[in-house]
Design an enzyme around this catalytic site. Structure first.
Site, PDB file in Angstrom:
ATOM      1  N   ARG A  48       0.806  -1.224   0.000  1.00  0.00           N
ATOM      2  CA  ARG A  48       0.000   0.000   0.000  1.00  0.00           C
ATOM      3  C   ARG A  48       0.838   1.273   0.000  1.00  0.00           C
ATOM      4  O   ARG A  48       0.630   2.179  -0.822  1.00  0.00           O
ATOM      5  CB  ARG A  48      -0.921   0.035   1.232  1.00  0.00           C
ATOM      6  CG  ARG A  48      -2.216  -0.727   1.056  1.00  0.00           C
ATOM      7  CD  ARG A  48      -2.606  -1.389   2.349  1.00  0.00           C
ATOM      8  NE  ARG A  48      -1.661  -2.438   2.611  1.00  0.00           N
ATOM      9  CZ  ARG A  48      -1.780  -3.682   2.119  1.00  0.00           C
ATOM     10  NH1 ARG A  48      -2.846  -4.004   1.444  1.00  0.00           N
ATOM     11  NH2 ARG A  48      -0.851  -4.605   2.338  1.00  0.00           N
ATOM     12  N   THR A  49       1.780   1.373   0.928  1.00  0.00           N
ATOM     13  CA  THR A  49       2.508   2.643   1.078  1.00  0.00           C
ATOM     14  C   THR A  49       3.358   2.908  -0.162  1.00  0.00           C
ATOM     15  O   THR A  49       3.319   4.007  -0.732  1.00  0.00           O
ATOM     16  CB  THR A  49       3.384   2.599   2.347  1.00  0.00           C
ATOM     17  OG1 THR A  49       2.567   2.180   3.436  1.00  0.00           O
ATOM     18  CG2 THR A  49       3.967   3.972   2.653  1.00  0.00           C
ATOM     19  N   LYS A  76      26.626  -4.137  -1.043  1.00  0.00           N
ATOM     20  CA  LYS A  76      28.090  -4.021  -0.902  1.00  0.00           C
ATOM     21  C   LYS A  76      28.452  -3.320   0.408  1.00  0.00           C
ATOM     22  O   LYS A  76      29.591  -2.913   0.614  1.00  0.00           O
ATOM     23  CB  LYS A  76      28.666  -3.218  -2.069  1.00  0.00           C
ATOM     24  CG  LYS A  76      28.350  -3.790  -3.438  1.00  0.00           C
ATOM     25  CD  LYS A  76      28.809  -2.807  -4.529  1.00  0.00           C
ATOM     26  CE  LYS A  76      28.144  -3.116  -5.863  1.00  0.00           C
ATOM     27  NZ  LYS A  76      28.269  -1.997  -6.805  1.00  0.00           N
ATOM     28  N   ARG A  98      11.109   3.897   3.800  1.00  0.00           N
ATOM     29  CA  ARG A  98      10.660   2.960   4.852  1.00  0.00           C
ATOM     30  C   ARG A  98      11.870   2.145   5.280  1.00  0.00           C
ATOM     31  O   ARG A  98      12.607   1.636   4.428  1.00  0.00           O
ATOM     32  CB  ARG A  98       9.563   2.031   4.346  1.00  0.00           C
ATOM     33  CG  ARG A  98       9.247   0.909   5.340  1.00  0.00           C
ATOM     34  CD  ARG A  98       8.091   0.054   4.941  1.00  0.00           C
ATOM     35  NE  ARG A  98       6.821   0.746   5.140  1.00  0.00           N
ATOM     36  CZ  ARG A  98       5.628   0.157   5.032  1.00  0.00           C
ATOM     37  NH1 ARG A  98       5.546  -1.118   4.715  1.00  0.00           N
ATOM     38  NH2 ARG A  98       4.518   0.835   5.224  1.00  0.00           N
ATOM     39  N   HIS A 126       4.324   6.092  11.442  1.00  0.00           N
ATOM     40  CA  HIS A 126       3.821   5.865  10.076  1.00  0.00           C
ATOM     41  C   HIS A 126       2.893   7.055   9.766  1.00  0.00           C
ATOM     42  O   HIS A 126       1.671   6.922   9.735  1.00  0.00           O
ATOM     43  CB  HIS A 126       3.080   4.537  10.010  1.00  0.00           C
ATOM     44  CG  HIS A 126       2.886   3.995   8.625  1.00  0.00           C
ATOM     45  ND1 HIS A 126       3.064   4.757   7.477  1.00  0.00           N
ATOM     46  CD2 HIS A 126       2.532   2.747   8.192  1.00  0.00           C
ATOM     47  CE1 HIS A 126       2.818   4.000   6.415  1.00  0.00           C
ATOM     48  NE2 HIS A 126       2.501   2.779   6.824  1.00  0.00           N
TER      49      HIS A 126
HETATM   50  N1   CP Z   1      -0.615  -0.162   5.747  1.00  0.00           N
HETATM   51  C1   CP Z   1       0.622  -0.328   5.233  1.00  0.00           C
HETATM   52  O1   CP Z   1       1.591   0.347   5.594  1.00  0.00           O
HETATM   53  O2   CP Z   1       0.678  -1.305   4.269  1.00  0.00           O
HETATM   54  P1   CP Z   1       2.005  -1.729   3.510  1.00  0.00           P
HETATM   55  O3   CP Z   1       2.928  -2.358   4.521  1.00  0.00           O
HETATM   56  O4   CP Z   1       1.550  -2.706   2.452  1.00  0.00           O
HETATM   57  O5   CP Z   1       2.630  -0.491   2.933  1.00  0.00           O
END
Ligand code: CP
Length: 307
Positions: A48-49, A76, A98, A126
């Site tokens: 999703r993100t 590396k 992320r 998040h």
């Molecule tokens: N909700 C969420 O962060 O989903 P993903 O881990 O798929 O990005």
């Protein structure tokens, strides 16, 4: 310009992003950010993100650069800082990152001038997930003040829970927390799901974060579902207008019964749709604040400043 923690933003700034995202949801014309390039650096799995950020970039005319840690010079031994510095050197306008380390951005702020948009830092923050959750709630109820929400599940390991608990309190929501003992943490009052199910406006379920557990979950999946899951019976006991949320991915039959995932009060796929509108608003405000405020505090980093 950076968006690393929602706690850096005032309520007015948060509402500014939600209003802009809601405008896009209602067909407001999109800004044209063609010419901009944004790198998407995901060191943890994401559907999703990562892809809603990419979709948001494409809709705004931004060119996305998608990075794979598995085929990059991370293999590396290149550090996160040197990887980010490299993307800045080759000319990206912003980076979505992320990373499994909580507050990975502490080592970047003050040294990287391109905006960093946090796509999740371990069990820490998040921010864009929380903003899309808030947009979904705002669309449903038109307010936050006084709404009752139960956040249910693996609170201790959830960056979604940690971000939402902080911001929802500031927005005047009444927050209830429900979790098995192994997923509880200090600072909250822990309640029984069956004691709160009938009085909540929102039940927000959390994914069991198996990848962050050192020794696995103590409860069996079936025990978890019976004690903490959104079963068909619990869904039937909710208030008429109450909604069910989950950041996803969800474990069917564990946090939520298969038949409840797409029931009429579930907003799970609406949350995903809102992820694109929210990330368009965040990208627009971040890239515009970069142009309007090019000076950068080299010691502290600069908080996200919507225009
Ligand atoms: N909700 C969420 O962060 O989903 P993903 O881990 O798929 O990005």
């Amino acid at each position: 310009m950076h968006l690393t923690k929602l706690s850096d933003l005032s309520v007015e700034q948060i509402m500014g992003i939600i209003e802009e995202a809601n405008g896009y949801a209602n067909g407001q014309p999109l800004p044209d950010l063609s010419g901009k390039v944004v790198a998407n650096l995901f060191f943890e799995p994401s559907t999703r993100t990562q892809y809603s950020f990419e979709m948001a970039q494409l809709r705004l005319g931004i060119k996305p650069l998608t990075f794979s840690a598995e085929t990059s010079s991370v293999q590396k031994g290149e550090t996160l800082y040197d990887t980010v510095k490299t993307f800045e050197a080759i000319g990206v306008d912003a980076l979505v990152i992320r990373h499994p380390d909580k507050e990975y951005f502490g080592n970047l702020l003050g040294k990287i001038s391109a905006p960093i948009l946090n796509g999740g830092d371990g069990s820490g923050n998040h921010p864009t997930q929380s903003l899309l959750d808030l947009l979904t709630i705002y669309q449903e109820f038109g307010r936050f003040e006084g709404l009752k929400i139960a956040i249910v599940g693996d609170v201790a390991h959830s960056r979604v829970a940690h971000t939402n608990l902080e911001v929802m309190k500031r927005l005047g929501m009444e927050i209830h927390t429900v979790a098995p003992a192994e997923f509880q943490e200090p600072g909250y009052q822990w309640e029984n799901l069956d004691d709160v199910i009938e009085s909540m406006d929102i039940i927000m379920l959390l994914r069991v974060q198996h990848e962050r557990h050192a020794n696995g979950m103590e409860l069996t999946k079936d025990e978890y579902h019976q004690l903490y899951g959104m079963t068909i019976q619990r869904e039937a006991r909710m208030k008429k207008e109450a909604i069910i949320m989950h950041p996803a991915p969800f474990n069917r039959g564990v946090e939520i019964a298969d038949d409840v995932v797409e029931c009429s009060r579930s907003r799970i796929f609406k949350q995903m749709e809102n992820g694109v509108y929210t990330r368009m608003a965040v990208l627009n405000q971040s890239l515009n604040s970069m142009e309007k405020a090019p000076s950068f505090d080299s010691t502290l980093g600069t908080p996200f400043i919507p225009v």
